[in-house]
Design an enzyme around this catalytic site. Sequence first.
Site, PDB file in Angstrom:
ATOM      1  CG  HIS A 138      -1.941  -0.982   1.346  1.00 14.70           C
ATOM      2  ND1 HIS A 138      -2.112  -1.789   2.437  1.00 14.70           N
ATOM      3  CD2 HIS A 138      -2.927  -1.344   0.474  1.00 14.70           C
ATOM      4  CE1 HIS A 138      -3.146  -2.595   2.248  1.00 14.70           C
ATOM      5  NE2 HIS A 138      -3.658  -2.355   1.061  1.00 14.70           N
ATOM      6  CE  LYS A 169     -13.594  -6.241   2.338  1.00 12.29           C
ATOM      7  NZ  LYS A 169     -12.402  -5.967   1.543  1.00 12.29           N
ATOM      8  CB  SER A 213      -4.267  -6.411   4.818  1.00 18.12           C
ATOM      9  OG  SER A 213      -3.976  -5.145   4.281  1.00 18.12           O
TER      10      SER A 213
HETATM   11  P1  ADP Z   1      -9.967  -3.307  -0.432  1.00 12.46           P
HETATM   12  O1  ADP Z   1     -10.752  -4.068   0.587  1.00 12.46           O
HETATM   13  O2  ADP Z   1     -10.635  -2.035  -0.870  1.00 12.46           O
HETATM   14  O3  ADP Z   1      -9.478  -4.136  -1.598  1.00 12.46           O
HETATM   15  P2  ADP Z   1      -7.231  -3.243   0.507  1.00 12.46           P
HETATM   16  O4  ADP Z   1      -6.702  -2.502   1.683  1.00 12.46           O
HETATM   17  O5  ADP Z   1      -7.105  -4.735   0.524  1.00 12.46           O
HETATM   18  O6  ADP Z   1      -8.726  -2.768   0.379  1.00 12.46           O
HETATM   19  O7  ADP Z   1      -6.528  -2.732  -0.820  1.00 12.46           O
HETATM   20  C1  ADP Z   1      -6.642  -1.408  -1.258  1.00 12.46           C
HETATM   21  C2  ADP Z   1      -6.026  -1.279  -2.642  1.00 12.46           C
HETATM   22  O8  ADP Z   1      -4.621  -1.522  -2.572  1.00 12.46           O
HETATM   23  C3  ADP Z   1      -6.564  -2.276  -3.666  1.00 12.46           C
HETATM   24  O9  ADP Z   1      -6.617  -1.627  -4.929  1.00 12.46           O
HETATM   25  C4  ADP Z   1      -5.510  -3.349  -3.707  1.00 12.46           C
HETATM   26  O10 ADP Z   1      -5.476  -4.018  -4.960  1.00 12.46           O
HETATM   27  C5  ADP Z   1      -4.258  -2.525  -3.485  1.00 12.46           C
HETATM   28  N1  ADP Z   1      -3.168  -3.331  -2.919  1.00 12.46           N
HETATM   29  C6  ADP Z   1      -3.198  -4.124  -1.839  1.00 12.46           C
HETATM   30  N2  ADP Z   1      -1.998  -4.715  -1.633  1.00 12.46           N
HETATM   31  C7  ADP Z   1      -1.182  -4.274  -2.617  1.00 12.46           C
HETATM   32  C8  ADP Z   1       0.181  -4.530  -2.990  1.00 12.46           C
HETATM   33  N3  ADP Z   1       0.929  -5.390  -2.305  1.00 12.46           N
HETATM   34  N4  ADP Z   1       0.667  -3.898  -4.065  1.00 12.46           N
HETATM   35  C9  ADP Z   1      -0.121  -3.046  -4.771  1.00 12.46           C
HETATM   36  N5  ADP Z   1      -1.406  -2.780  -4.506  1.00 12.46           N
HETATM   37  C10 ADP Z   1      -1.933  -3.380  -3.439  1.00 12.46           C
END
Ligand code: ADP
Length: 159
Positions: free
Chosen positions: A17, A41, A129
């Site tokens: 992130h 969630k 995560s």
């Molecule tokens: P959500 O529940 O909205 O998917 P997340 O916190 O899991 O929330 O992810 C938020 C955004 O960050 C999403 O677009 C996800 O694809 C992106 N993301 C999560 N992990 C990574 C990573 N390791 N590299 C790049 N983008 C990521």
Amino acid sequence: MKRAVYPGTFDPMTLGHLDIITRSSEMFDVLIVAVLNNNQKKPLFSVEERVKILEEATKDLPNVQVDSFSGLLCDYAAEKDLHVAVRGLRAVTDFEYELQLAQTNRVLSGGKLDTVFLSTSLKYSYLSSSVVKEIASFGGDISKTVPGFVADLLKEKYR
Ligand code: ADP
């Protein structure tokens, strides 16, 4: 001023992130990282904790602001007059869901909210995560997945 929103659950924020935040903060004048308040969630960290983590991690990025929202992203974006959402793509598996989400947001916003995708840096492409929480819950090494202070918070949660 070019402003964008990076919405997500961030439970908790990972280095993946942070990489997307850092790179997109260089593309926009203002980047708002918006934590989704979604109790369905069953998050490990409260919204307040997730916001604090993001604030601490981005304190050296002056054009990054952290906020939280509930409900639909398109409503939040309309309220804040934001027209670009940033999302990260790790693998093909993310693509279908992200495309559907982007198209939904475009339709719901009447064409006012578009999504920009950044591809993950290779070294973080496996990171989510959920994976970090899984490793932490078994006492594994998470030092390469989250900033040190987040690793400490995770250890505390699973103690
Ligand atoms: P959500 O529940 O909205 O998917 P997340 O916190 O899991 O929330 O992810 C938020 C955004 O960050 C999403 O677009 C996800 O694809 C992106 N993301 C999560 N992990 C990574 C990573 N390791 N590299 C790049 N983008 C990521």
